[in-house]
Design a protein around this motif. Structure first.
Motif, PDB file in Angstrom:
ATOM      1  N   PHE A  19     -68.280-103.953   6.382  1.00 28.75           N
ATOM      2  CA  PHE A  19     -69.455-104.244   5.566  1.00 28.75           C
ATOM      3  C   PHE A  19     -69.065-105.043   4.319  1.00 28.75           C
ATOM      4  O   PHE A  19     -69.647-106.096   4.028  1.00 28.75           O
ATOM      5  CB  PHE A  19     -70.137-102.925   5.165  1.00 28.75           C
ATOM      6  N   TYR A  20     -68.083-104.555   3.584  1.00 27.11           N
ATOM      7  CA  TYR A  20     -67.692-105.222   2.341  1.00 27.11           C
ATOM      8  C   TYR A  20     -67.046-106.583   2.606  1.00 27.11           C
ATOM      9  O   TYR A  20     -67.204-107.511   1.815  1.00 27.11           O
ATOM     10  CB  TYR A  20     -66.786-104.320   1.494  1.00 27.11           C
ATOM     11  N   HIS A  21     -66.356-106.709   3.713  1.00 29.46           N
ATOM     12  CA  HIS A  21     -65.761-108.001   4.069  1.00 29.46           C
ATOM     13  C   HIS A  21     -66.835-108.989   4.509  1.00 29.46           C
ATOM     14  O   HIS A  21     -66.938-110.099   3.990  1.00 29.46           O
ATOM     15  CB  HIS A  21     -64.724-107.833   5.176  1.00 29.46           C
ATOM     16  N   ASP A  22     -67.651-108.576   5.476  1.00 32.89           N
ATOM     17  CA  ASP A  22     -68.604-109.500   6.083  1.00 32.89           C
ATOM     18  C   ASP A  22     -69.732-109.912   5.144  1.00 32.89           C
ATOM     19  O   ASP A  22     -70.162-111.059   5.159  1.00 32.89           O
ATOM     20  CB  ASP A  22     -69.203-108.887   7.354  1.00 32.89           C
ATOM     21  N   LEU A  23     -70.218-109.000   4.322  1.00 36.30           N
ATOM     22  CA  LEU A  23     -71.336-109.317   3.440  1.00 36.30           C
ATOM     23  C   LEU A  23     -70.890-109.807   2.070  1.00 36.30           C
ATOM     24  O   LEU A  23     -71.454-110.751   1.530  1.00 36.30           O
ATOM     25  CB  LEU A  23     -72.253-108.096   3.272  1.00 36.30           C
ATOM     26  N   LEU A  24     -69.878-109.181   1.501  1.00 33.34           N
ATOM     27  CA  LEU A  24     -69.499-109.463   0.113  1.00 33.34           C
ATOM     28  C   LEU A  24     -68.141-110.152  -0.031  1.00 33.34           C
ATOM     29  O   LEU A  24     -67.612-110.265  -1.130  1.00 33.34           O
ATOM     30  CB  LEU A  24     -69.535-108.159  -0.692  1.00 33.34           C
ATOM     31  N   ASN A  25     -67.581-110.591   1.103  1.00 35.10           N
ATOM     32  CA  ASN A  25     -66.340-111.385   1.111  1.00 35.10           C
ATOM     33  C   ASN A  25     -65.154-110.684   0.471  1.00 35.10           C
ATOM     34  O   ASN A  25     -64.278-111.327  -0.111  1.00 35.10           O
ATOM     35  CB  ASN A  25     -66.560-112.743   0.445  1.00 35.10           C
ATOM     36  N   GLN A  26     -65.115-109.368   0.540  1.00 35.48           N
ATOM     37  CA  GLN A  26     -64.008-108.610  -0.035  1.00 35.48           C
ATOM     38  C   GLN A  26     -62.878-108.495   0.988  1.00 35.48           C
ATOM     39  O   GLN A  26     -63.095-108.050   2.109  1.00 35.48           O
ATOM     40  CB  GLN A  26     -64.472-107.221  -0.469  1.00 35.48           C
ATOM     41  N   GLU A  27     -61.713-108.895   0.588  1.00 34.69           N
ATOM     42  CA  GLU A  27     -60.535-108.833   1.450  1.00 34.69           C
ATOM     43  C   GLU A  27     -59.761-107.555   1.157  1.00 34.69           C
ATOM     44  O   GLU A  27     -59.764-107.060   0.024  1.00 34.69           O
ATOM     45  CB  GLU A  27     -59.631-110.049   1.220  1.00 34.69           C
ATOM     46  N   VAL A  28     -59.073-107.054   2.156  1.00 32.91           N
ATOM     47  CA  VAL A  28     -58.224-105.879   1.993  1.00 32.91           C
ATOM     48  C   VAL A  28     -56.927-106.309   1.321  1.00 32.91           C
ATOM     49  O   VAL A  28     -56.244-107.216   1.804  1.00 32.91           O
ATOM     50  CB  VAL A  28     -57.943-105.209   3.360  1.00 32.91           C
ATOM     51  N   ILE A  29     -56.604-105.666   0.217  1.00 31.09           N
ATOM     52  CA  ILE A  29     -55.325-105.903  -0.467  1.00 31.09           C
ATOM     53  C   ILE A  29     -54.287-104.925   0.061  1.00 31.09           C
ATOM     54  O   ILE A  29     -53.151-105.278   0.314  1.00 31.09           O
ATOM     55  CB  ILE A  29     -55.471-105.726  -1.996  1.00 31.09           C
ATOM     56  N   ALA A  30     -54.694-103.674   0.202  1.00 28.95           N
ATOM     57  CA  ALA A  30     -53.793-102.628   0.700  1.00 28.95           C
ATOM     58  C   ALA A  30     -54.603-101.670   1.563  1.00 28.95           C
ATOM     59  O   ALA A  30     -55.687-101.240   1.178  1.00 28.95           O
ATOM     60  CB  ALA A  30     -53.154-101.870  -0.457  1.00 28.95           C
ATOM     61  N   ASP A  31     -54.078-101.373   2.737  1.00 25.74           N
ATOM     62  CA  ASP A  31     -54.739-100.440   3.648  1.00 25.74           C
ATOM     63  C   ASP A  31     -53.780 -99.296   3.929  1.00 25.74           C
ATOM     64  O   ASP A  31     -52.805 -99.461   4.659  1.00 25.74           O
ATOM     65  CB  ASP A  31     -55.136-101.143   4.940  1.00 25.74           C
ATOM     66  N   LEU A  32     -54.052 -98.154   3.317  1.00 25.14           N
ATOM     67  CA  LEU A  32     -53.198 -96.982   3.491  1.00 25.14           C
ATOM     68  C   LEU A  32     -53.864 -95.947   4.397  1.00 25.14           C
ATOM     69  O   LEU A  32     -53.553 -94.762   4.328  1.00 25.14           O
ATOM     70  CB  LEU A  32     -52.883 -96.379   2.120  1.00 25.14           C
ATOM     71  N   GLY A  33     -54.802 -96.414   5.210  1.00 29.39           N
ATOM     72  CA  GLY A  33     -55.488 -95.516   6.120  1.00 29.39           C
ATOM     73  C   GLY A  33     -56.680 -94.859   5.462  1.00 29.39           C
ATOM     74  O   GLY A  33     -57.807 -95.305   5.611  1.00 29.39           O
ATOM     75  N   ALA A  34     -56.428 -93.798   4.742  1.00 30.75           N
ATOM     76  CA  ALA A  34     -57.504 -93.063   4.075  1.00 30.75           C
ATOM     77  C   ALA A  34     -57.924 -93.729   2.766  1.00 30.75           C
ATOM     78  O   ALA A  34     -58.937 -93.368   2.181  1.00 30.75           O
ATOM     79  CB  ALA A  34     -57.078 -91.627   3.798  1.00 30.75           C
ATOM     80  N   ASN A  35     -57.162 -94.709   2.299  1.00 27.85           N
ATOM     81  CA  ASN A  35     -57.453 -95.417   1.054  1.00 27.85           C
ATOM     82  C   ASN A  35     -57.248 -96.900   1.288  1.00 27.85           C
ATOM     83  O   ASN A  35     -56.190 -97.312   1.770  1.00 27.85           O
ATOM     84  CB  ASN A  35     -56.545 -94.927  -0.075  1.00 27.85           C
TER      85      ASN A  35
END
Length: 158
Positions: A19-35
């Motif tokens: 949702f945040y990527h597709d609509l608001l162009n937010q990219e993942v900086i760090a993906d720790l699973g639960a965070n």
């Protein structure tokens, strides 16, 4: 002391990332699973891990309190509104213009966190100047100092 980011608890982290990527162009900086930290300076946390962190495993996370929002700015608010329609979001309110001239929309994300997307303030100032207002008139219309308008106009590339 250093402020790092805002964290919001979400029911489904994969759907929220999308949702945040597709609509608001937010990219993942760090993906720790639960965070997951996103480029906008905020993080998503699974509700389960959030409950554990705050030691409230027996209480569910409450959503939809309408007491805070994540704020984004957009250069082309009309184009964004066209894109937003495809997401079928629940609106807090549709596009409206505040007294200072900024057009904004507020809607809920998948977990009922309020999202505000406002017209970039530099674009607002440029819109007023392009309509024929002077810098001084624009400052008065937006209820801000003239120097602030000059800074905003120096930032516009639209």
């Amino acid at each position: 002391m250093k402020y790092v980011c805002t964290l919001i608890a979400v029911k489904n982290i994969e759907q929220s990332k999308k949702f945040y990527h597709d609509l608001l162009n937010q990219e993942v900086i760090a993906d720790l699973g639960a965070n997951v930290t996103l480029t906008g300076g905020f993080a998503l946390q699974t509700a389960e891990s959030w409950q554990d962190f705050i030691q409230k495993e027996e209480q569910e996370v409450l959503y939809g309190n309408n007491d805070a929002e994540l704020y984004f700015e957009e250069d082309d608010i009309d184009n964004f509104m066209d894109r937003l329609k495809a997401f079928g979001v629940e609106y807090v309110h549709y596009l409206k213009e505040h007294a200072w001239g900024q057009r904004v929309v507020r809607f809920y994300d998948l977990d009922k966190h309020i999202i505000e997307v406002g017209e970039n303030m530099a674009v607002v100032a440029k819109r007023f100047v392009d309509s024929g207002l002077t810098v001084e008139q624009t400052a008065k219309r937006m209820a801000v100092p003239i120097e602030y308008i000059k800074v905003l106009l120096s930032e516009t590339t639209v």
